[in-house]
Design a protein around this motif. Structure first.
Motif: not given
Length: 919
Positions: A606-611, A643-648, A655-660, A687-690
């Motif tokens: 459910f969390v994944e769909k909300r994101l 920061a918490r929301v960005f990490l999620a 999704d990282r390409g879109t976020v960046v 930042l590490a994940k990106i």
């Protein structure tokens, strides 16, 4: 190698000479030899007209030997070509002092003197021309404005800034500040910024000559644009005055004489800012700017700093003035003008001051001063005084809540709040309801209000004809309804009530006819209600409500930032949840104690769909705008939420390409440095994940890529989780493979020792990631020298890891050895127990990459030392190399070619005969 470089230099082959000097630098242990090599390479770069590199190498030579006159002369030449004439002159002057009879030094000195004088004459003429135009009252307004703007440009150059200052420019600027043209006033303020930036003595003189009163008047009476410009100027002045006693300014060393400490000027600036607080002549935006400056400048930058005397002085001189702003009810006739952000900014300032106190005695004094102020107004006859007292309590509850709770518990205060909620006057109701909402912050107070105030809030929500009151009453109900947090089994209200409240919040949020403050309160309600997973699901399905919330986050009403951040944290489930021990849960059930339950819709699917829904609605652009806000409302807690929301949002790789692409990379860097301790870690992990999955040079273009290193290194800590350690190592591996400059940045941040420590970690993935990182780091000469040093077992560890079962670890260790063994000198300390068996295992590996690494290592060893080559040829390695040299079914490959080179070397040494290979 050095001699070869010298010969190539004489022959005019600069590129070849640079290559030789660079190789020699890698091999040299002597600081003196390195200095000479850097000096020689600098001369090559000068010939090639690469003046930036020439200056860098000459500076490195001077770091090793400050008396190296050749290096200093070359740096002076490089500075001259780079246009940094002041720095070039200082170097040339020093050369001439060391060797007064050297004609080349004297010629350069005269040449630089003429260039500097020419530049000064040109700048002086331009400054005088601008002064004449600005002083000419008959000149056209457009000409005067252009002259004022040109003065801004001139002030950004050190020579121009000094000429403006010495030619009585401050007095002229003082007149410009009184202009009726807003653009002229802005230019005057920006010129002062140029004069003050990084220059303590000029700033002290300007504060004394210009006077803080006029600057504060400009900040307090102008438009929001002028107010912000004046605020920026004062910020620059504070920074200049609080710098160290001496620092390098634009290539010069500005010395501050003993006894010239700028404490008098600092106190003067702070005193004027405090006097702006209750002044009715100051605009709302000007007052907000003053509060913002106090928030930034008064508290200590770190609680480890021992001196909090500035905070104590501000509390002594100005706490009651700050409370005057906190207690102002805008709708009443008296009191200073406020903006929608003023009360929140006051709460942040009061909280910062309280948190900066060191002892119980200091905190007690702060609390008493606040209680005295509230009691003074609450005890006076008349309703307006009581409203001022209640408003002050509201602001304190949002700031230093311990102090707020003490004032709330004063005799008669809570009864007055409840009573005024039933008032027929909308302003009285609004003040009381807001106080009631803030009072419900703690469980003890919430239970009291649940028992005594819920019926009243429901009555206001249902019967009030004013939406301002209804939305606030609704938020009160939302706050009380969320008292159980994410615990599905603890709900204050009946089933479905929270969904109805949330629906009304979304309705008001989307109603653009309502004032922004009322819509902001609806977001406050959602911040509490989104603890409920059903509410989260309904909200993310309502795209209009999401977009309305994001638009509010981008608006001028900064007080909504924390509410938006909290709502998004809840929707993304990015809050910390401790999983209870299953055995403890069973014990609790047996003892009939309460056990927290997770809502089924809070499961990962459910969390994944909300994101996904949030990304589609434009959450990233809203978060990026929130980070850019220059407001006290963007507190550290608010930054942590972001920061918490960005990490999620970057949790899913796809999704990282879109976020960046929407600017997350740029927004995360400040979040990783200016945040709560938890917020810094969350931002750094994002930042590490990106960095792991995106091209870092695209995600963090230009100089920004170097700013990523420090946050990543901060994750290499025992306080972080193994996952955070692992992701940091992976990200650093990617960065280390890009350029030497990045590797140097990693070294500068003292990461090498930390990476080395994680090479001993028990967890296989972490150990392998650390070894991979080291594999890229050994491209740097400084790291190679660690392996060259005598008396350490670094090479032995790599050899042993090359024989481990973990394929990833073996590849990383063997790759590191392959690169290190290319530097022949380190081979003498290479041998360790079973090294031959491990090498043979690499050569026999079915994994192509491992086999290739093994052949490269053998080749390097044979090239370096004949005795090692003999040892290898006496073993089974000879037969294995012979087979590898023939290649597979597909014919020759890179490994087979290198294997053949090994055999050729053995023949050259006379260890084997050609007939062996032919047979």
């Amino acid at each position: 190698m050095s001699e070869e470089g010298n010969n190539l230099f004489k022959a005019g082959d600069m590129h070849g000479a640079i290559c030789c000097y660079t190789k020699a630098l890698k091999l040299s242990d002597s600081q003196a030899d390195c200095a000479v090599l850097h000096r020689n390479r600098s001369a090559c770069y000068l010939k090639l007209e690469d003046y930036t590199k020439a200056e860098a190498d000459a500076s490195k030579a001077l770091d090793a030997d400050a008396a190296d006159v050749k290096a200093r002369f070359r740096r002076a030449q490089a500075f001259q070509k780079l246009g940094q004439l002041d720095q070039a002159f200082l170097d040339a002057q020093r050369c001439a002092q060391l060797e007064p009879k050297n004609k080349a030094f004297q010629d350069l000195l005269r040449q630089l003197g003429a260039q500097i004088q020419q530049k000064l004459n040109s700048t002086d003429a331009r400054v005088q021309q601008m002064f004449s135009l600005l002083s000419d009252t008959s000149a056209k307004d457009s000409d005067r404005l252009k002259a004022a703007q040109n003065l801004v440009v001139l002030s950004r150059d050190e020579a121009g800034a000094e000429l403006i200052f010495r030619n009585d420019g401050v007095r002229l600027i003082q007149k410009l500040l009184a202009s009726k043209q807003e653009e002229v006033v802005l230019s005057a303020l920006r010129t002062l910024v140029g004069l003050c930036t990084g220059h303590q003595s000029r700033t002290m003189a300007i504060v004394n000559e210009l006077g803080m009163e006029q600057l504060c008047t400009v900040m307090g009476s102008g438009t929001s644009t002028v107010s912000l410009a004046a605020c920026h100027l004062l910020q620059v002045m504070f920074e200049a005055l609080t710098e160290g006693m001496s620092r390098e300014i634009r290539g010069k060393e500005e010395a501050i004489l003993p006894g010239e400490k700028p404490s008098k000027e600092l106190r003067s600036m702070l005193r004027h800012l405090l006097e702006m607080m209750p002044a009715s002549s100051v605009s709302g935006s000007g007052r907000d700017s003053a509060i913002n400056l106090l928030v930034k400048q008064v508290p200590r930058k770190s609680l480890k700093m021992p001196d909090n005397s500035v905070t104590l002085w501000v509390i002594d001189q100005g706490l009651k003035k700050i409370l005057e702003v906190a207690g102002t009810v805008p709708e009443l006739s008296d009191g200073p003008p406020l903006t929608d952000n003023s009360h929140m900014s006051c709460s942040v300032l009061l909280s910062k001051l309280y948190d900066d106190l060191k002892s119980d005695k200091e905190r007690e004094n702060f609390s008493k001063l606040c209680e005295e102020y509230v009691q003074q107004h609450f005890g006076q006859p008349g309703l307006e005084s009581k409203l001022r007292a209640i408003q002050t309590v509201s602001v304190l509850l949002q700031g230093p809540s311990d102090v707020g709770n003490r004032t709330l518990e004063m005799s008669g205060m809570m009864d007055a709040v409840i009573s005024l909620c039933a008032s027929k006057d909308v302003t009285h109701q609004q003040v009381a309801v807001e106080a009631l909402i803030h009072a419900a912050g703690k469980a003890k107070r919430a239970s009291f209000i649940t028992a005594n105030g819920v019926a009243l809030l429901k009555d206001l929500y249902k019967k009030s004809e004013n939406d301002r009151i209804r939305v606030r009453a609704l938020v009160g109900l939302c706050k009380l309804g969320s008292a159980g947090g994410t615990d599905f089994s603890m709900k204050q209200f009946a089933e479905g009530s929270t969904l109805k409240l949330a629906k009304q919040c979304r309705k008001w949020l989307c109603n653009e006819s309502l004032p922004p403050t009322s819509r902001r309160w609806s977001v406050e309600g959602l911040a509490y209600l989104t603890f409920d997973a059903d509410v989260k699901e309904d909200l993310v399905e309502d795209k209009n409500a999401l977009q309305a919330m994001f638009e509010l986050a981008k608006s001028e009403d900064k007080t909504v930032l924390f509410a938006v951040g909290s709502t998004l944290v809840n929707c993304t489930n990015s809050y910390d949840v401790e999983k209870p021990d299953p055995q403890m849960v069973e014990l609790a059930k047996y003892a009939k104690q309460h056990v927290p339950e997770e809502h089924p819709k809070d499961s990962p699917s459910f969390v994944e769909k909300r994101l996904v829904k949030l990304l589609e609605a434009g959450v990233v652009s809203a978060l990026v705008c929130m980070v850019k806000q220059e407001s006290p409302a963007l507190t550290e807690s608010c930054r942590e939420c972001i920061a918490r929301v960005f990490l999620a949002l970057v949790e899913r790789q796809e999704d990282r390409g879109t976020v960046v692409a929407q600017g997350a990379g740029k927004a995360l860097i400040p979040l990783a440095s200016d945040n709560t301790d938890t917020g810094k870690i969350k931002a750094a992990q994002a930042l590490a994940k990106i960095t792991i999955t995106s091209n870092p040079e695209i995600a963090f273009p230009g100089e920004r890529i170097y700013e990523v290193v420090r946050p990543l290194v901060s994750l290499l800590s025992l306080e972080c989780t193994l996952l955070q350690n692992f992701e940091s190592l992976m990200a650093l591996t990617n960065l280390a493979g890009i350029s030497e400059r990045l590797r140097q940045k990693i070294i500068k941040e003292k990461a090498v020792a930390k990476v080395e420590g994680y090479m001993f970690e028990e967890h296989e993935l972490v150990r392998a990631a650390a070894t991979e990182c080291m594999c890229n780091m050994v491209l740097s000469t400084e790291v190679q020298k660690l392996f060259l040093a005598t008396g350490n077992d670094r090479l032995k560890l790599l050899v042993l890891y090359s024989g481990e079962e973990d394929e990833r670890l073996r590849k990383a260790a063997a790759g590191t050895l392959a690169m290190l063994t290319a530097e022949h000198l380190i081979l003498l300390s290479f041998q360790t127990t079973h090294w031959l068996e491990i090498l043979q295992a690499l050569l026999l590996s079915e994994i192509v990459d491992l086999r290739h690494r093994g052949v490269v290592i053998v080749h390097n060893m044979m090239q370096a030392d004949k005795s090692l080559a003999e040892t290898l040829m006496e073993s089974e390695a000879l037969e294995i190399l012979s087979v590898l040299a023939k290649g597979g079914e597909a014919g020759p490959n890179p490994a087979s070619k290198i294997a053949q080179h090994c055999l050729d070397k053995a023949i050259e040494y006379g260890i084997i005969k050609m007939s062996y290979i032919i047979s």
